[in-house]
Design an enzyme around this catalytic site. Sequence first.
Site, PDB file in Angstrom:
ATOM      1  NE  ARG A  11      98.105  14.140  -3.253  1.00  0.00           N
ATOM      2  CZ  ARG A  11      97.677  14.095  -1.995  1.00  0.00           C
ATOM      3  NH1 ARG A  11      96.395  14.293  -1.711  1.00  0.00           N
ATOM      4  NH2 ARG A  11      98.518  13.822  -1.014  1.00  0.00           N
TER       5      ARG A  11
ATOM      6  CE  LYS B  71      95.848  18.099   3.979  1.00  0.00           C
ATOM      7  NZ  LYS B  71      96.167  17.279   2.810  1.00  0.00           N
TER       8      LYS B  71
ATOM      9  CE1 TYR C 190      64.215  30.670  -2.970  1.00  0.00           C
ATOM     10  CE2 TYR C 190      65.891  29.885  -1.446  1.00  0.00           C
ATOM     11  CZ  TYR C 190      65.255  30.929  -2.099  1.00  0.00           C
ATOM     12  OH  TYR C 190      65.663  32.221  -1.883  1.00  0.00           O
TER      13      TYR C 190
ATOM     14  CG  MET D 274      73.588  31.471   0.647  1.00  0.00           C
ATOM     15  SD  MET D 274      73.808  32.992  -0.304  1.00  0.00           S
ATOM     16  CE  MET D 274      73.659  32.364  -1.978  1.00  0.00           C
TER      17      MET D 274
END
Length: 416
Positions: free
Chosen positions: A183, A86, A311, A360
């Site tokens: 779950r 998965k 930043y 990013m």
Amino acid sequence: SSVFQLPAELYKTTDQFLKEATADQFHDENILIKGARPFEFERVTNLLSEKIHGTVLEINLDALNDNLNYYRSKLQDGVKLMVMVKASAYGSGSHEIASLLQHNRVDYLAVAYPDEGVELRKHGIHMPMMVMNVAPESYHNILKYDLEPEVYGLGQLRSLIKFLEDENTQLPIHLKLDTGMHRLGFEDKDLKELIALLKTTPSMEIVSIYSHLAGADEETHNAFSKSQFVAFTEMAQVLERSLNIRPIKHILNSAGMIRFPEYQLDMVRLGIGLYGFEATRQEQGQLRPISTLKTVISQMREVKKGETIGYGRNGMAKRDSKIATVAIGYADGFSRAFGNGKISLLVNGKAAPVIGNVCMDMTMLDVTGINVREGDEVIVFGEHPTIMELAGAIGTIPYEILTNISSRVTRVFYSG
């Protein structure tokens, strides 16, 4: 050249090929690149790939094969093996990993969603495949692509029965029991209604009954794990007797395979262990890391003491510094939490701390005192630093680091 039945161009060395060939020679072709590591054929891959940037996840298929064999050595006679692929095989690349597993005659694959199974089928994976989360809108694809759904609730079961009756067909299913994970799964109180529903429909073959241990990787949860196993055994026996079936039963994950060999039953489910991480930490030394995430230095600059980097001006040079901007950022899955010195990356064998905020698409490293230049390779994780070290630095787990690596990062698979 007499070996080839097609026109061939031969080169004595990789360097000669790189010097004389260009990517423009190739158009709309499938290209097999095969050779031993000393030939550095990843340089050929770099030439031929239409790369977005210089960040690459290398997958060592030999290491993955060794890990598979290690876990297989733990299996008792006759116990089947299901492997979890998965989330794109935990970020490694789903159909490439699945192809290796199919070649190695694993008994079952498991994916999270039908679209993952469909993609594998389209890439030639024909082995049995369990799908863990199946909604009504995907029932048609489940049938079309020969997938086997996990059934975990009464409402889902009713909708699936109606679909199969409307289609006048049958389907193999896997029953999920909730023994304490809370779950997904049928609880003990659901069994009476579950049995009644299954008795009234001939449209389903129950291939397996299974549950999941919530704390198999930690000794502190041993008593709870044992209580889950007892609950599972009792619930499974009720289903088997009431429905007169003998399905495959399984409860162990990778960690459980190491810590509870007596619970192997008919099948075990191998997940993160295949990818090089032994969740209990008891036998980590027996596994090989399969992944190395690499990037490159895009630009170098000199920064004076007191100047800021990135930043928010969160990175400040405490001395006259040499700063490298590298081609990886949080859009690649390199977490912002790694910023401001939380981790160091490996540049020419030396540790270079992240300075300032992760951007990013880019990250800055303090490479003061390290002999580096633009274009040099940077190791994000591999043998060192390890994914374990990166995960520990920000209080997460290797699963998250691996599965966060975005699809824009090129996967390169190698063997030998």
